[in-house]
Design a protein around this motif. Structure first.
Motif, PDB file in Angstrom:
ATOM      1  N   THR A 234       0.846  -1.192   0.000  1.00  0.00           N
ATOM      2  CA  THR A 234       0.000   0.000   0.000  1.00  0.00           C
ATOM      3  C   THR A 234       0.882   1.243   0.000  1.00  0.00           C
ATOM      4  OG1 THR A 234      -1.672  -1.142   1.309  1.00  0.00           O
ATOM      5  CG2 THR A 234      -1.796   1.250   1.286  1.00  0.00           C
ATOM      6  N   ILE A 235       0.564   2.210  -0.866  1.00  0.00           N
ATOM      7  CA  ILE A 235       1.218   3.503  -0.738  1.00  0.00           C
ATOM      8  C   ILE A 235       0.159   4.538  -0.364  1.00  0.00           C
ATOM      9  CG2 ILE A 235       3.128   2.852  -2.247  1.00  0.00           C
ATOM     10  CD1 ILE A 235       2.059   4.449  -4.434  1.00  0.00           C
ATOM     11  N   ALA A 250       0.866   4.053  -8.121  1.00  0.00           N
ATOM     12  CA  ALA A 250       0.301   2.829  -7.552  1.00  0.00           C
ATOM     13  C   ALA A 250      -0.262   1.930  -8.654  1.00  0.00           C
ATOM     14  CB  ALA A 250      -0.779   3.179  -6.534  1.00  0.00           C
ATOM     15  N   ASP A 251      -0.977   2.538  -9.615  1.00  0.00           N
ATOM     16  CA  ASP A 251      -1.530   1.769 -10.742  1.00  0.00           C
ATOM     17  C   ASP A 251      -0.413   1.101 -11.519  1.00  0.00           C
ATOM     18  OD1 ASP A 251      -4.087   2.385 -10.198  1.00  0.00           O
ATOM     19  OD2 ASP A 251      -4.332   3.905 -11.780  1.00  0.00           O
ATOM     20  N   ASP A 252       0.611   1.900 -11.744  1.00  0.00           N
ATOM     21  CA  ASP A 252       1.759   1.470 -12.533  1.00  0.00           C
ATOM     22  C   ASP A 252       2.423   0.234 -11.956  1.00  0.00           C
ATOM     23  OD1 ASP A 252       2.532   2.734 -14.833  1.00  0.00           O
ATOM     24  OD2 ASP A 252       4.510   3.223 -13.971  1.00  0.00           O
ATOM     25  N   ILE A 253       2.610   0.231 -10.644  1.00  0.00           N
ATOM     26  CA  ILE A 253       3.353  -0.874 -10.021  1.00  0.00           C
ATOM     27  C   ILE A 253       2.420  -1.870  -9.350  1.00  0.00           C
ATOM     28  CG2 ILE A 253       5.534   0.374  -9.743  1.00  0.00           C
ATOM     29  CD1 ILE A 253       4.802   1.216  -7.045  1.00  0.00           C
ATOM     30  N   GLY A 254       1.110  -1.640  -9.471  1.00  0.00           N
ATOM     31  CA  GLY A 254       0.147  -2.634  -9.009  1.00  0.00           C
ATOM     32  C   GLY A 254       0.053  -2.789  -7.500  1.00  0.00           C
ATOM     33  N   VAL A 255       0.012  -1.676  -6.756  1.00  0.00           N
ATOM     34  CA  VAL A 255      -0.221  -1.753  -5.313  1.00  0.00           C
ATOM     35  C   VAL A 255      -1.459  -0.940  -4.943  1.00  0.00           C
ATOM     36  CG1 VAL A 255       2.193  -2.165  -4.687  1.00  0.00           C
ATOM     37  CG2 VAL A 255       1.342   0.187  -4.831  1.00  0.00           C
ATOM     38  N   GLU A 256      -1.934  -1.136  -3.720  1.00  0.00           N
ATOM     39  CA  GLU A 256      -3.102  -0.422  -3.223  1.00  0.00           C
ATOM     40  C   GLU A 256      -2.721   1.006  -2.834  1.00  0.00           C
ATOM     41  OE1 GLU A 256      -6.222  -2.231  -2.160  1.00  0.00           O
ATOM     42  OE2 GLU A 256      -5.302  -3.577  -3.634  1.00  0.00           O
ATOM     43  N   THR A 257      -3.750   1.879  -2.702  1.00  0.00           N
ATOM     44  CA  THR A 257      -3.524   3.193  -2.101  1.00  0.00           C
ATOM     45  C   THR A 257      -4.437   3.331  -0.885  1.00  0.00           C
ATOM     46  OG1 THR A 257      -5.158   4.203  -3.554  1.00  0.00           O
ATOM     47  CG2 THR A 257      -2.853   4.378  -4.222  1.00  0.00           C
ATOM     48  N   ALA A 258      -4.013   4.142   0.073  1.00  0.00           N
ATOM     49  CA  ALA A 258      -4.827   4.466   1.242  1.00  0.00           C
ATOM     50  C   ALA A 258      -4.515   5.904   1.630  1.00  0.00           C
ATOM     51  CB  ALA A 258      -4.504   3.517   2.399  1.00  0.00           C
TER      52      ALA A 258
END
Ligand SMILES: [Zn+2]
Length: 292
Positions: A234-235, A250-258
């Motif tokens: 998560t970033i 986040a989209d680029d590297i495939g992680v969640e955001t919060a």
């Protein structure tokens, strides 16, 4: 009789209305006029000063304090204040206004928090560390007492209440993040350095100290590599400053955001500094990659 008393009563009532308006104005005039440069300092002054101070915020709600600009009227207000509370280097506009105005007193919150000039020069985001906020609460109580000695007991008791809340918050963080030592905290801008240091996290800011600075493609690649190496899932982005860059990364590297709120302004009138700090703790516990 009735025809005589009626106008007298009406006159008296009118006089009372006038008197109460007058005394209302006097109350406002008698309370210490304190200008706080942005929300976390407004929060401390309000908690410690209570009804005895009139707190004005220099940074409007929802504005980014880093890039604040002041109107001539705001500069005049700073000049007329009984006390101005600020963090040097955080807001160039406030530093500049204080250089050309003469408020009755000025309170350096960074100095009161106990951070060194060197760490302040490197990072002004000290309000995100509850222990540093304790120093500010005590310092504000002392300064308000100098300006209004008759109410020393009130300021001391209010500060004590705030310090107790901050200690509880600190314990919640220390306990809540006990398994997270060394976890990588990826955030939009470098606002969480003092918090990260206090609780053993490793902060990686995408945009640096100032949220307005656009990260370079090289920086984005660098952060992407750190995310992969450290198993970050998560970033965190912020409410006030634009999350576009963070979301795109986040989209680029495939992680969640919060959301992690640097509390540079109050974004919800029903959630004060302490409430938002607890919400941040929950977000950290959910988003960090911690050991078991
Ligand atoms: Zn910031």
């Amino acid at each position: 009789m009735r025809t005589r008393t009626y106008p007298a009563a009406a006159a008296l009532a009118a006089a009372l209305v006038l008197a109460s308006c007058g005394s209302g104005d006097d109350d406002a005039g008698d309370g210490l006029q304190v200008d706080a440069s942005f929300y976390p300092l407004e929060f401390v002054v309000e908690r410690v000063g209570g009804d005895l101070v009139d707190v004005g915020g220099i940074t409007p709600p929802g504005a980014d304090p880093h890039s604040l600009e002041l109107s001539p009227a705001q500069v005049a207000e700073i000049d007329a204040a009984d006390l101005v509370v600020y963090i040097p280097t955080l807001q160039a506009a406030v530093d500049e206004a204080l250089a050309v105005t003469e408020p009755a007193a000025v309170f350096d919150a960074a100095d009161a928090s106990g951070v060194t000039e060197e760490s302040l020069a490197h990072d002004p985001h000290l309000w995100l560390d509850p222990e540093l906020m304790e120093g500010i609460a005590g310092g504000i109580a002392d300064r308000l007492t100098e300006l209004d000695p008759d109410n020393a007991d009130v300021f001391a008791a209010n500060a004590e209440g705030l310090v107790a809340d901050l200690q509880e918050l600190d314990t919640a963080y220390a306990d809540g993040l006990a398994d997270c030592a060394g976890a990588t905290l990826v955030v939009s801008h470098d606002a969480f350095g003092y918090l990260a240091d206090r609780y053993g996290l490793d902060q990686v800011g995408i945009s640096g100290i100032n949220p307005d600075a656009e990260p370079s493609p090289a920086r984005l690649r660098e952060v992407g590599a750190i995310v992969e190496e450290n198993d970050v899932h998560t970033i965190f982005f912020e409410v006030i400053t634009s999350p576009d860059v963070t979301r795109a990364l986040a989209d680029d590297i495939g992680v969640e955001t919060a959301v992690l709120d640097p509390i540079e302004g109050q974004t919800d009138a029903d959630a004060d500094y302490i409430d938002v700090m607890y919400a941040n703790l929950e977000a950290l516990q959910a988003g960090l990659t911690c050991g078991g």
